[in-house]
Design an enzyme around this catalytic site. Structure first.
Site, PDB file in Angstrom:
ATOM      1  N   CYS A  59       0.851  -1.184   0.000  1.00 62.31           N
ATOM      2  CA  CYS A  59       0.000   0.000   0.000  1.00 62.31           C
ATOM      3  C   CYS A  59       0.893   1.243   0.000  1.00 62.31           C
ATOM      4  O   CYS A  59       1.909   1.284   0.682  1.00 62.31           O
ATOM      5  CB  CYS A  59      -0.940   0.098   1.189  1.00 62.31           C
ATOM      6  SG  CYS A  59      -2.181  -1.199   1.235  1.00 62.31           S
ATOM      7  N   ARG A  74       4.031  -0.499  -4.668  1.00 60.79           N
ATOM      8  CA  ARG A  74       3.672  -0.988  -3.334  1.00 60.79           C
ATOM      9  C   ARG A  74       2.301  -1.687  -3.308  1.00 60.79           C
ATOM     10  O   ARG A  74       1.881  -2.205  -2.283  1.00 60.79           O
ATOM     11  CB  ARG A  74       3.636   0.187  -2.344  1.00 60.79           C
ATOM     12  CG  ARG A  74       4.941   0.916  -2.240  1.00 60.79           C
ATOM     13  CD  ARG A  74       4.830   2.056  -1.257  1.00 60.79           C
ATOM     14  NE  ARG A  74       4.651   1.565   0.077  1.00 60.79           N
ATOM     15  CZ  ARG A  74       5.642   1.256   0.903  1.00 60.79           C
ATOM     16  NH1 ARG A  74       6.880   1.412   0.514  1.00 60.79           N
ATOM     17  NH2 ARG A  74       5.392   0.804   2.113  1.00 60.79           N
ATOM     18  N   TRP A 108      -2.781  -2.683  -1.719  1.00 64.89           N
ATOM     19  CA  TRP A 108      -2.489  -4.118  -1.850  1.00 64.89           C
ATOM     20  C   TRP A 108      -3.368  -4.781  -0.825  1.00 64.89           C
ATOM     21  O   TRP A 108      -3.141  -4.655   0.377  1.00 64.89           O
ATOM     22  CB  TRP A 108      -1.006  -4.381  -1.572  1.00 64.89           C
ATOM     23  CG  TRP A 108      -0.620  -5.800  -1.828  1.00 64.89           C
ATOM     24  CD1 TRP A 108      -0.285  -6.357  -3.028  1.00 64.89           C
ATOM     25  CD2 TRP A 108      -0.518  -6.858  -0.853  1.00 64.89           C
ATOM     26  NE1 TRP A 108       0.015  -7.687  -2.855  1.00 64.89           N
ATOM     27  CE2 TRP A 108      -0.125  -8.028  -1.545  1.00 64.89           C
ATOM     28  CE3 TRP A 108      -0.723  -6.933   0.513  1.00 64.89           C
ATOM     29  CZ2 TRP A 108       0.067  -9.246  -0.909  1.00 64.89           C
ATOM     30  CZ3 TRP A 108      -0.540  -8.166   1.160  1.00 64.89           C
ATOM     31  CH2 TRP A 108      -0.139  -9.297   0.443  1.00 64.89           C
ATOM     32  N   ASN A 148      -2.015   2.191   5.687  1.00 71.66           N
ATOM     33  CA  ASN A 148      -1.159   1.092   5.237  1.00 71.66           C
ATOM     34  C   ASN A 148      -0.831   0.270   6.476  1.00 71.66           C
ATOM     35  O   ASN A 148      -0.329   0.814   7.453  1.00 71.66           O
ATOM     36  CB  ASN A 148       0.116   1.675   4.610  1.00 71.66           C
ATOM     37  CG  ASN A 148       1.182   0.617   4.371  1.00 71.66           C
ATOM     38  OD1 ASN A 148       0.869  -0.555   4.223  1.00 71.66           O
ATOM     39  ND2 ASN A 148       2.431   1.043   4.340  1.00 71.66           N
ATOM     40  N   GLY A 149      -1.122  -1.036   6.425  1.00 72.15           N
ATOM     41  CA  GLY A 149      -0.827  -1.894   7.573  1.00 72.15           C
ATOM     42  C   GLY A 149      -1.984  -2.832   7.840  1.00 72.15           C
ATOM     43  O   GLY A 149      -2.835  -3.039   6.970  1.00 72.15           O
ATOM     44  N   GLU A 162      16.489 -18.937  -6.790  1.00 72.86           N
ATOM     45  CA  GLU A 162      16.181 -17.577  -7.219  1.00 72.86           C
ATOM     46  C   GLU A 162      15.620 -17.583  -8.648  1.00 72.86           C
ATOM     47  O   GLU A 162      14.672 -16.864  -8.954  1.00 72.86           O
ATOM     48  CB  GLU A 162      17.431 -16.684  -7.103  1.00 72.86           C
ATOM     49  CG  GLU A 162      17.272 -15.270  -7.608  1.00 72.86           C
ATOM     50  CD  GLU A 162      16.167 -14.469  -6.913  1.00 72.86           C
ATOM     51  OE1 GLU A 162      15.602 -14.926  -5.901  1.00 72.86           O
ATOM     52  OE2 GLU A 162      15.851 -13.377  -7.424  1.00 72.86           O
ATOM     53  N   LYS A 176      11.959 -16.111  -9.644  1.00 70.60           N
ATOM     54  CA  LYS A 176      11.824 -15.023 -10.620  1.00 70.60           C
ATOM     55  C   LYS A 176      10.857 -15.425 -11.720  1.00 70.60           C
ATOM     56  O   LYS A 176       9.977 -14.667 -12.116  1.00 70.60           O
ATOM     57  CB  LYS A 176      13.215 -14.725 -11.204  1.00 70.60           C
ATOM     58  CG  LYS A 176      13.493 -13.349 -11.655  1.00 70.60           C
ATOM     59  CD  LYS A 176      13.765 -12.310 -10.602  1.00 70.60           C
ATOM     60  CE  LYS A 176      13.313 -12.586  -9.240  1.00 70.60           C
ATOM     61  NZ  LYS A 176      13.579 -11.715  -8.184  1.00 70.60           N
ATOM     62  N   GLU A 227       7.119 -15.708 -10.392  1.00 66.42           N
ATOM     63  CA  GLU A 227       6.429 -14.489  -9.987  1.00 66.42           C
ATOM     64  C   GLU A 227       6.080 -13.575 -11.149  1.00 66.42           C
ATOM     65  O   GLU A 227       5.067 -12.897 -11.103  1.00 66.42           O
ATOM     66  CB  GLU A 227       7.207 -13.725  -8.905  1.00 66.42           C
ATOM     67  CG  GLU A 227       8.518 -13.122  -9.343  1.00 66.42           C
ATOM     68  CD  GLU A 227       9.212 -12.366  -8.196  1.00 66.42           C
ATOM     69  OE1 GLU A 227      10.439 -12.370  -8.163  1.00 66.42           O
ATOM     70  OE2 GLU A 227       8.522 -11.762  -7.367  1.00 66.42           O
ATOM     71  N   HIS A 246      13.961 -38.650  -4.765  1.00 66.50           N
ATOM     72  CA  HIS A 246      13.316 -39.121  -3.532  1.00 66.50           C
ATOM     73  C   HIS A 246      11.832 -38.769  -3.511  1.00 66.50           C
ATOM     74  O   HIS A 246      11.278 -38.428  -2.464  1.00 66.50           O
ATOM     75  CB  HIS A 246      14.039 -38.544  -2.307  1.00 66.50           C
ATOM     76  CG  HIS A 246      15.456 -39.021  -2.214  1.00 66.50           C
ATOM     77  ND1 HIS A 246      15.788 -40.289  -1.829  1.00 66.50           N
ATOM     78  CD2 HIS A 246      16.624 -38.395  -2.528  1.00 66.50           C
ATOM     79  CE1 HIS A 246      17.100 -40.436  -1.880  1.00 66.50           C
ATOM     80  NE2 HIS A 246      17.639 -39.304  -2.310  1.00 66.50           N
ATOM     81  N   LYS A 274       5.725  -4.626  -3.781  1.00 67.82           N
ATOM     82  CA  LYS A 274       7.069  -4.516  -3.242  1.00 67.82           C
ATOM     83  C   LYS A 274       6.954  -4.010  -1.805  1.00 67.82           C
ATOM     84  O   LYS A 274       5.970  -3.370  -1.460  1.00 67.82           O
ATOM     85  CB  LYS A 274       7.847  -3.506  -4.090  1.00 67.82           C
ATOM     86  CG  LYS A 274       9.290  -3.896  -4.254  1.00 67.82           C
ATOM     87  CD  LYS A 274       9.966  -3.060  -5.278  1.00 67.82           C
ATOM     88  CE  LYS A 274      11.413  -3.416  -5.330  1.00 67.82           C
ATOM     89  NZ  LYS A 274      11.687  -4.706  -5.956  1.00 67.82           N
TER      90      LYS A 274
HETATM   91  C1  F6R Z   1      11.183 -11.408  -5.360  1.00 70.64           C
HETATM   92  C2  F6R Z   1      11.094 -10.350  -4.375  1.00 70.64           C
HETATM   93  C3  F6R Z   1      10.727 -10.705  -2.990  1.00 70.64           C
HETATM   94  C4  F6R Z   1      11.595  -9.915  -1.996  1.00 70.64           C
HETATM   95  C5  F6R Z   1      11.097 -10.159  -0.564  1.00 70.64           C
HETATM   96  C6  F6R Z   1      11.959  -9.449   0.458  1.00 70.64           C
HETATM   97  O1  F6R Z   1      11.546 -10.902  -6.606  1.00 70.64           O
HETATM   98  O2  F6R Z   1      11.290  -9.196  -4.677  1.00 70.64           O
HETATM   99  O3  F6R Z   1      10.821 -12.081  -2.758  1.00 70.64           O
HETATM  100  O4  F6R Z   1      12.918 -10.323  -2.148  1.00 70.64           O
HETATM  101  O5  F6R Z   1       9.779  -9.725  -0.449  1.00 70.64           O
HETATM  102  O6  F6R Z   1      11.928  -8.077   0.263  1.00 70.64           O
HETATM  103  P1  F6R Z   1      13.031  -7.125   0.907  1.00 70.64           P
HETATM  104  O7  F6R Z   1      14.314  -7.439   0.233  1.00 70.64           O
HETATM  105  O8  F6R Z   1      12.546  -5.743   0.618  1.00 70.64           O
HETATM  106  O9  F6R Z   1      13.075  -7.445   2.361  1.00 70.64           O
END
Ligand code: F6R
Length: 596
Positions: A2, A28, A74, A98-99, A473, A477, A480, A496, A591
């Site tokens: 948010c 966000r 969000w 936000n929260g 990773e 990637k 997502e 296994h 994010k």
């Molecule tokens: C994946 C991604 C998330 C962040 C995770 C931690 O591409 O961006 O998995 O890595 O939410 O976020 P931070 O690094 O901001 O603590």
């Protein structure tokens, strides 16, 4: 998670400023958005389901206003609908939040018993209702805020308008970020700095339990006891151009292309043993390390575990923050707890840091966002300095975190006598070679690989040792941003149970860069091939038993994960692009995850 923006100024272009601010914070959350502003002494609210561009279409920018608040959501509590979008109002009060209000159910039950009607399904509406109830009772907005703060539990950053007071915005926060900013004509609040950078780079951070009152002339701050407090203004060092897409189709691609310059910038800061000593010397007093993070940041920890254990001979424990915070830890006076976070605000990582600090364990934050909560609260901080990362899926911040862990590895490895000074100097000074190899990778096209996998329903990523960390990773990637289901597995573990999922033509992407286990991973790849999989192998050696062999340049093994990760980032990008996905704003994501 948010985004909040608030503006009060001498200019009457609040609508424009609020929408621009929201656009800068869209990373966000983007399932609905709304604004509330004063017009002819009345608060007008406009909201819309979907991205900010949908809200923008119904805004009449010719309307003059010099004060307003705005929100991009969000969804946490209640579906992504227009009714649940913020701002929320009750009587004279309008808020954005936000929260998460954790005692929502109990407060809702009580308010409903008292005949209050709630319109939305959100926990946030409760805040407006409580503020209004106490405003009616005390006829004093500050008293109403203090009382509401005493009642609500959970995390919040809240901006408040009161219909009786058309020249003030009120703001409070607890466990959710909020900055307050100023120039000579206006005051602003925002969840993050990019929202205000077009107008000012002078800001301060509202601390837990502080109250800010913004007018067009000044901002006053108070503590919980309503005593005035003085706050130091900070200057943000980046600029708003960093947060623009330039000629790239997506921020994610732009950010991948920025990686080589970021690596160079970081390595230059640490490129002599003296500089390493000065910045990392404190590390030598620890005999065990625990790394804590979420998502990609956790994957950096996983890769770093393999690096530090192999090259620096130090035991490393890695932990997913949301798990770590609720279990016993066995850290001791010789432990260092490292918290990795791009945003520096991730709720679970921050809460884990606070848990560890209660036990008086030393903490180090590896953080991208300046002055974020983790950066401020950890005993020591190393900034990754990757610049603002706008794409929701992390790329450049991941690489920057990795480089910091590479540097920690070579420094500690040298101190432990496992890495010779010549090898350390070679890594620190021979950046040109690494840069050339990254440029070659960026100049390659991964579209053909994407064409082979974009229609798959399921994909496996395999690797052993450090290659497993990179596979984790790569898999995250891909899923997502392209919405293809994928799993990363330690190559030797597949048989296994999980190998039963391999079907004809299922893509299996394997990473094979470690000499001493090369043949072992190749055998595992053959086991999948024997069951009909389509095998893509990323390796620093030629591999014949596969359908596509992507050769990655052979460089110092400590740096090798950087090159493989960039290839995987580009494959994910091209695959999502081919599928027409919204790459910078993948569905359901945001994010900066400031809720648990
Ligand atoms: C994946 C991604 C998330 C962040 C995770 C931690 O591409 O961006 O998995 O890595 O939410 O976020 P931070 O690094 O901001 O603590």
């Amino acid at each position: 998670m948010c985004g909040i923006v608030g503006y009060i100024g001498k200019e009457k272009n609040a609508l424009n400023i609020l929408i621009n601010g929201l656009k800068a914070l869209e990373y966000r959350g983007y399932d609905s958005a709304g604004i509330a502003y004063f017009n002819k002494n009345k608060i007008i609210t406009i909201k819309e389901k979907g991205k900010i561009e949908k809200l923008e279409k119904i805004i009449d920018y010719s309307i003059e206003s010099n004060i307003g608040i705005a929100h991009t959501r969000w969804a946490t509590c209640g579906d992504a609908t227009k009714i649940n979008a913020h701002p929320h109002s009750c009587g004279k009060i309008t808020i954005v939040h936000n929260g998460i209000i954790e005692n929502y159910d109990e407060l809702k039950e009580q308010l409903q018993k008292d005949n209050y009607k709630l319109i939305s399904e959100t926990d946030s509406e409760i805040i407006a209702v409580l503020l209004n109830k106490y405003y009616e009772e005390y006829n004093d907005i500050i008293k109403a805020i203090i009382k509401t703060k005493q009642i609500i539990k959970g995390s919040y950053a809240i901006a408040i308008l009161c219909a009786d007071i058309n020249d003030k915005i009120y703001a409070i926060r607890k466990d959710s970020p909020l900055i307050v900013a100023k120039n000579e004509n206006a005051s602003f609040i925002a969840s993050d700095v990019p929202a205000i950078l077009n107008y000012t780079n002078k800001y301060t951070i509202l601390e837990e339990n502080e109250i800010a009152i913004l007018s067009n002339k000044d901002i006053s701050f108070f503590n919980n006891e309503l005593q005035p407090i003085k706050k130091k203004m900070l200057t943000f060092k980046g600029n708003s151009i960093d947060a623009q897409k330039g000629h790239f189709k997506h921020f994610m691609l732009k950010e991948i292309f920025e990686e080589k310059d970021i690596i160079e910038k970081i390595i230059k800061k640490y490129n002599t043993i003296e500089k390493l000593e000065k910045k990392l010397g404190f590390l030598t007093k620890y005999d065990n390390i625990t790394i804590i993070g979420c998502g990609s940041a956790y994957h950096v920890g996983l890769i770093a575990k393999y690096l530090l254990e192999e090259y620096a001979n130090i035991p490393v424990n890695i932990e997913i923050a949301s798990e770590f915070r609720y279990k016993n830890n066995f850290l001791n006076k010789k432990s260092l707890a490292i918290f990795i976070s791009q945003s520096g605000e991730t709720a679970d990582t921050l809460a884990s840091l606070r848990e560890v600090k209660k036990d008086k364990i030393d903490t180090l934050g590896i953080v991208n966002v300046q002055e974020s909560s983790i950066a401020r609260e950890a005993d020591k901080v190393i900034y990754t300095e990757a610049g603002p990362e706008i794409a929701v899926a992390t790329t450049k911040a991941f690489i920057a975190q990795l480089v910091i862990m590479n540097l920690i590895t070579i420094y500690m490895g040298n101190k432990k006598g496992k890495i010779k000074i010549e090898d350390l100097n070679e890594i620190l000074t021979n950046f040109d070679n690494l840069k050339k190899q990254i440029e070659n990778i960026l100049n390659n096209s991964y579209k053909e690989i994407a064409k082979k996998i974009y229609q798959a329903q399921n994909i496996f990523f395999l690797g052993r040792n450090i290659d497993y960390g990179i596979a984790m990773e790569g898999s995250l990637k891909l899923k997502e941003i392209s919405y293809i289901h994928s799993e990363a597995y330690p190559a030797g573990e597949l048989k296994h149970g999980t190998i039963s999922l391999i079907e004809k033509n299922m893509p299996v992407i394997s990473i094979v860069t470690k000499e001493h286990i090369f043949d072992k991973t190749i055998s595992n790849i053959k086991e999948t091939k024997a069951r009909g999989s389509f095998n893509i192998v990323i390796s620093n050696k030629t591999v014949n038993d596969c359908d596509i062999n992507i050769l990655v340049p052979n460089i110092n093994p400590i740096l090798q994960p950087i090159l493989v990760t960039i290839i995987l980032q580009l494959i994910s990008y091209e695959t999502a692009n081919l599928k027409g996905c919204d790459i910078d704003k993948p569905r359901n994501l945001a994010k900066s995850v400031t809720v648990e």
